[in-house]
Design an enzyme around this catalytic site. Sequence first.
Site: not given
Ligand SMILES: Cc1ncc(C[n+]2csc(CCOP(=O)(O)OP(=O)(O)O)c2C)c(N)n1
Length: 577
Positions: A62, A124-125, A174, A483
């Site tokens: 989803e 349920f759900q 539903k 990042m």
């Molecule tokens: C759902 C979610 N979980 C955690 C984060 C925190 N977060 C921001 S950037 C990042 C790293 C992303 O890594 P990647 O997808 O490999 O991209 P890169 O920065 O290496 O280009 C994280 C964990 C987020 N933004 N979204």
Amino acid sequence: MANMKVEEKRVQKTKMSGALMLIEALKAENVEVIFGYPGGAVLPIYDKLYSSGVFHVLTRHEQGAIHAAEGYARISGKPGVVIATSGPGATNIVTGLTDAMIDSLPLVVFTGQVASNVIGSDAFQEADVVGITMPITKHNYQVRDIQELPKIIKEAFHIATTGRPGPVLIDIPKDMTTMEGEFDYEQEIHLPGYQPTIHPNHLQIRKLVEAVSQAKKPVILAGAGVLHANASKELQQYAEQQHIPVIHTLLGLGGFPADHPLFLGMAGMHGTYTANMALYECDLLINIGARFDDRVTGNLKYFAPNATVAHIDIDPAEIGKNVPTKIPIVSDAKEALKELIHQEGKPADTTAWLAQLNEWKKQFPLYYKNDVQTIKPQKLIEMIYEFTNGEAIITTDVGQHQMWAAQYYKFNKPHRWVTSGGLGTMGFGLPAAIGAQLADKNATVISIVGDGGFQMTLQELSVIRELNLPIKVIIVNNQSLGMVRQWQEIFYEKRYSHSLIPNQPDFVKLAEAYNMKGFRAKTEAEACEILKQAFSLDEPVLLDFHVTADENVYPMVAPGKGLHEMVGVKPCDESLQ
Ligand SMILES: Cc1ncc(C[n+]2csc(CCOP(=O)(O)OP(=O)(O)O)c2C)c(N)n1
């Protein structure tokens, strides 16, 4: 007698189940595509969908459905429509709703609910979807009376797409889908408490004209509000008429042509030197459709300290929320710009200001040190830009690759850029590309993702393959949560706590498992070669680019710092070594 027969027939024709009403309403709204996932509570709806002719995309989660709907909405300007079942189906769309809410994307989302007589019994759900989604929707409903359903759907489309766009959710027990009622979709919408202001106040417009005529260092900060209002042409006309330079927020990119001499680049944490310094130095700041997000302003104490602030926004709640505003203008961006363009007034004398800005642009452009033995991520984005003539739709995930895409892919046209701004949702990029491609079937769609975020929603490759969407999935593979790694390097003494992922799956084999072509590159020459191959194929392709793992995004404004305190601006900056 004859008249009575006609009357009876009309009544017969309009009496139908709630499930069928929903389908008829979608047709009446000219909905081209819906994204969803079935389950018990929505089975009556899915049964009516079966032979309805409505195009439904079965995503594999989803979350994929709602991000696809966001991508569709961002590119088409029309509402994205989602359907999910009760309980876990509904809770799986919570992230997407929050994302759409903060980035102002119009969605109409239907969730199934347990039958009316068991609501509140932990059936349920069962999940309290109205309660859960109250703060993350523009509006939400639960259908308690079948006769209300057509009116609710009609209002939902209206609310989602007018004023500041946003997601509207309709929770349907539903029994409401099987119960019959009369379908009347012609009724007028009557919402006395919801009357968005579209046209600007004339006196406020005059105040802005006056402020412009006296300004020496004016600047426009343009956000996604310009894109929502389809006001790019007016923005360009106004900026050229008044000789005012333009800066974009992350979400606003493409609203003003990147190659225009008045464009200064993106503002904020990873904005350009010139854009950030212009915000610091300006004497008049005209915000059009941006919400002064903290990633844009940096420390508010040092944000535009010498400026008179004017703010044009369709949402009055945004004006003065973060930045004291002297000239508030509640309006649709296009309407306000149209009025500004037609005002009489002396344009600002910006000759000296523009000369200063041009000097900064020359002295401090975006910078990286290339190395052909590896793939520099910035170089990769530049190559993608060249291969696509700058005309592709780019969707991204969240992280370093997102910032490099924003910096190095020069958006000259509106509605080409799909990214998760306010929420920063990893997993957004791939499913968003599906919606973007369905919104613009002839466009080249490229999904630039990190190796981390890609793995959050990669199951949607199935959909890309099934629909044969010629999306090019580009993994900027730095074998880390880049990042996070960057922040740990700079702010946590290189203690890389759970951010390095050296043992990634073989993404090329993964592509093959999804019956897609996959290619890998580790040097610049290889990168060029596989890009050439990929763009010669009119089919989905996955490209795994092993980029320099320790590259950082610069310039950077550290948290708590002012925009003028950027690091990594010049090649000689220590932070770049
Ligand atoms: C759902 C979610 N979980 C955690 C984060 C925190 N977060 C921001 S950037 C990042 C790293 C992303 O890594 P990647 O997808 O490999 O991209 P890169 O920065 O290496 O280009 C994280 C964990 C987020 N933004 N979204």
